[in-house]
Scaffold this active site. Structure first.
Site, PDB file in Angstrom:
ATOM      1  N   ASP A   1       0.611  -1.249  -0.023  1.00 47.94           N
ATOM      2  CA  ASP A   1      -0.179   0.013  -0.069  1.00 47.94           C
ATOM      3  C   ASP A   1       0.970   1.357  -0.081  1.00 47.94           C
ATOM      4  O   ASP A   1       2.015   1.254   0.637  1.00 47.94           O
ATOM      5  CB  ASP A   1      -0.717   0.108   1.173  1.00 47.94           C
TER       6      ASP A   1
ATOM      7  N   GLU B   1       2.387  -0.268  -4.839  1.00 47.22           N
ATOM      8  CA  GLU B   1       1.386   0.665  -5.280  1.00 47.22           C
ATOM      9  C   GLU B   1       2.080   1.853  -5.201  1.00 47.22           C
ATOM     10  O   GLU B   1       2.446   2.559  -4.169  1.00 47.22           O
ATOM     11  CB  GLU B   1       0.234   0.804  -4.364  1.00 47.22           C
TER      12      GLU B   1
HETATM   13  C1  GLC Z   1      -4.232   2.935  -0.835  1.00 48.47           C
HETATM   14  C2  GLC Z   1      -5.491   1.992  -0.827  1.00 48.47           C
HETATM   15  C3  GLC Z   1      -6.599   2.622  -0.432  1.00 48.47           C
HETATM   16  C4  GLC Z   1      -6.275   3.103   0.918  1.00 48.47           C
HETATM   17  C5  GLC Z   1      -5.199   3.970   1.182  1.00 48.47           C
HETATM   18  C6  GLC Z   1      -4.750   4.311   2.497  1.00 48.47           C
HETATM   19  O1  GLC Z   1      -4.519   3.884  -1.909  1.00 48.47           O
HETATM   20  O2  GLC Z   1      -5.663   1.336  -2.020  1.00 48.47           O
HETATM   21  O3  GLC Z   1      -7.785   1.913  -0.440  1.00 48.47           O
HETATM   22  O4  GLC Z   1      -7.401   4.054   1.317  1.00 48.47           O
HETATM   23  O5  GLC Z   1      -4.049   3.598   0.473  1.00 48.47           O
HETATM   24  O6  GLC Z   1      -4.223   3.116   2.888  1.00 48.47           O
END
Ligand code: GLC
Ligand code: CA
Length: 541
Positions: A204, A266
């Site tokens: 994440d 991500e």
């Molecule tokens: C990322 C996740 C999202 C979450 C955020 C905070 O973007 O995909 O769903 O709210 O991180 O952890």
């Protein structure tokens, strides 16, 4: 030559646990529910299942706010269920990835409860604390913004008379990864799951973990980023080189284990920034390329986007494309809910070189569910809804209310689409289109359905090494509106234009969508059609 690792040619299916299947009639999806659907996932032809967070959490951000990285939230099941999920994926020949939220915890995590209690406790330096500016320190330490952009990333603690940083929402304090104890504790949680046999992790907001330790202000420069407005350039809070160092350290942790465990980040940024997270083969193995989330339905757009990633992620690097996820609009809504266009997009996603990721329900052509902003459970929507009128939000192609993409998976035409029993209230309403054929049972029976197209495409990936690992070459001099590329002996052609177009390619049809006519050594593609052709080499003698 060494054999390439499993992840280099895998396909990933994202399950959002709260919305997949409810096994115990409380209206909330859970791990036993997911396990009960693993045969469906295997039959879809997917090779790796990625499960969004199911760890202990107050669920203010539905699991992206963790209170214990080594336990399962009771509404999702038990540690034994998590172990069973891993084992049952493996016994079906699939891999499984979990979701690691490294950047922040919940503010209800015992570490933070302790950390905020004084300036001198043993966890005092586990989060990012700083003195404020101004005479009484009541102004935030600098101009860093939260994910919501228009609010500060800093929250004030009257107890410590200091500020703590939250990159995302105020209840998600950022861990201080410059503290070796934090790193040690988190790496041990990673090992906890590796010991249980998980094949890897989705990471994440990985590019935001290491901030400038000097807390320098970000330069002010209003611009659009990834579809959303930004006031500053986040050079001191995002994609700093220290994140790449962290990627390498984390890679070393997974390398302690056999089996090529994978890290998928991500990360947001331009192609070169994204590429930098892979290091020299010693960083993350994969990073999401989010450009397809905001695709233009246009052959030139796909040609130049794919070409750019081909240049930046040459083999053995693998691009990791994504059309939709739990945060962003459903694919089909970006093309006026037109299934013909969504099918063309599916063909592109599953035939370009790299690792495709598919979000649960994408394979059915599920669309965003129209929900009222003010009823939102999503904390992002709840934060912005007073600033953005409903009518404005409705017209935006980006969805501010992520509930719209998180409604329950649609299994059949029974009550609540078979997600939970009749008489039980699902945590979010089901999209009413499940009664109009957008569900697994109905699509299973329809040879032309989105579901059967996805199955066919996943099957082709498994059958043809060219699609799994072949190089990609763009086809040149095609008619306007046509996208074409070649993966060794396989040719993919798609007409995203408004006129029929004829190309000088032919072969055995492996799959097609829309109206395609082969005659006299040529192929005519009508608007919103696509075809996968295998060139047949004539037999000699
Ligand atoms: C990322 C996740 C999202 C979450 C955020 C905070 O973007 O995909 O769903 O709210 O991180 O952890
Ligand atoms: Ca349940």
């Amino acid at each position: 030559m060494s054999k390439s690792p499993w992840w280099a040619s895998t396909s990933i299916y994202q399950v959002y646990p709260r919305s997949y299947a409810d096994s115990n009639a409380d209206g909330i999806g859970d791990l036993p529910g997911i396990i009960s659907k693993l045969d469906y996932i295997r039959d879809l032809g997917v090779e790796t299942v990625w499960v969004s967070p199911f760890f202990a959490s107050p669920q203010l951000d539905f699991g992206y706010d963790v209170t214990d990285y080594e336990d399962v939230a009771p509404e999702y099941g038990t540690l034994a269920d998590a172990q069973r999920l891993i084992d049952e994926c493996h016994s079906r020949g699939m891999r499984v990835m979990f979701d690691l939220v490294l950047n922040h915890t919940s503010d209800q995590h015992p570490w933070f409860q302790r950390s905020r209690s004084s300036r001198s406790n043993p966890k005092a330096d586990w989060y990012i604390w700083a003195d404020g500016r101004g005479k009484h320190g009541r102004k935030p330490p600098n101009n860093w913004k939260s994910a919501m952009e228009f609010t500060s990333a800093w929250q004030y603690s009257p107890v410590r008379k200091q500020w703590y940083m939250c990159s995302f929402l105020p209840f998600q304090p950022d861990l201080n990864w410059r503290n070796p104890e934090v790193k040690e504790a988190m790496f041990n949680s990673v090992r906890f799951w590796l010991d249980k046999g998980v094949d890897g992790f989705r990471l994440d907001i990985f590019g935001q973990i290491m901030k400038d330790p000097g807390l320098a202000n970000n330069p002010v420069r209003p611009h659009f980023y990834n579809g959303f407005p930004r006031l500053t350039d986040r050079v001191h809070t995002e994609n700093t080189p220290d994140n790449v160092t962290l990627a390498k350290e984390l890679r070393a942790v997974v390398e302690e284990y056999p089996g090529d465990r994978v890290l998928l980040g991500e990360v947001f940024g331009g192609p070169q920034v994204l590429r930098s997270f892979l290091g020299d083969g010693d960083g993350l193995q994969l990073v999401f390329l989010f450009d397809f989330l905001t695709y233009r339905y246009d052959a030139d757009w796909f040609r130049s986007t794919i070409s750019e990633f081909e240049r930046n992620f040459p083999a053995p690097q693998q691009p990791t494309y994504v059309l939709e996820n739990h945060d962003r609009s459903r694919t089909i809504d970006r093309v006026g809910k037109d299934p013909a266009k969504a099918k063309v997009l599916a063909v592109i996603l599953l035939t370009v070189r790299g690792v495709p990721t598919v979000y649960m329900g994408q394979e059915l052509g599920m669309s965003n569910t129209a929900l009222r902003f003010k009823d939102a459970l999503d904390p992002v929507a709840a934060t912005v809804y007073r600033r953005v009128p409903q009518a404005v939000a409705d017209r935006m192609s980006e969805r501010l209310n992520r509930d719209e993409m998180r409604t329950p998976m649609q299994w059949d035409a029974s009550a609540h689409a078979g997600f939970c029993p009749d008489g039980v209230q699902p945590w979010l309403p089901v999209n009413p289109d499940y009664q109009r054929g957008v569900n697994v049972a109905a699509e299973h029976a329809d040879p032309d359905s989105m579901l059967n197209l996805y199955r066919r495409l996943f099957a082709l990936r498994r059958e043809h090494e060219s699609l799994r690992s072949g190089s990609l070459a763009m086809l040149e001099a095609l008619p306007e509106g046509v996208l074409g590329y070649r993966r060794n002996d396989i040719f993919i052609l798609a007409n995203l234009g408004e006129q029929p177009a004829t190309v000088r390619y032919t072969g055995e049809v492996l799959a097609q969508t829309g109206r395609v006519v082969l005659a006299n050594g040529r192929t005519t593609l009508f608007p919103d059609s696509s075809v996968i052709l295998r060139t047949v080499v004539p037999k000699m003698g």
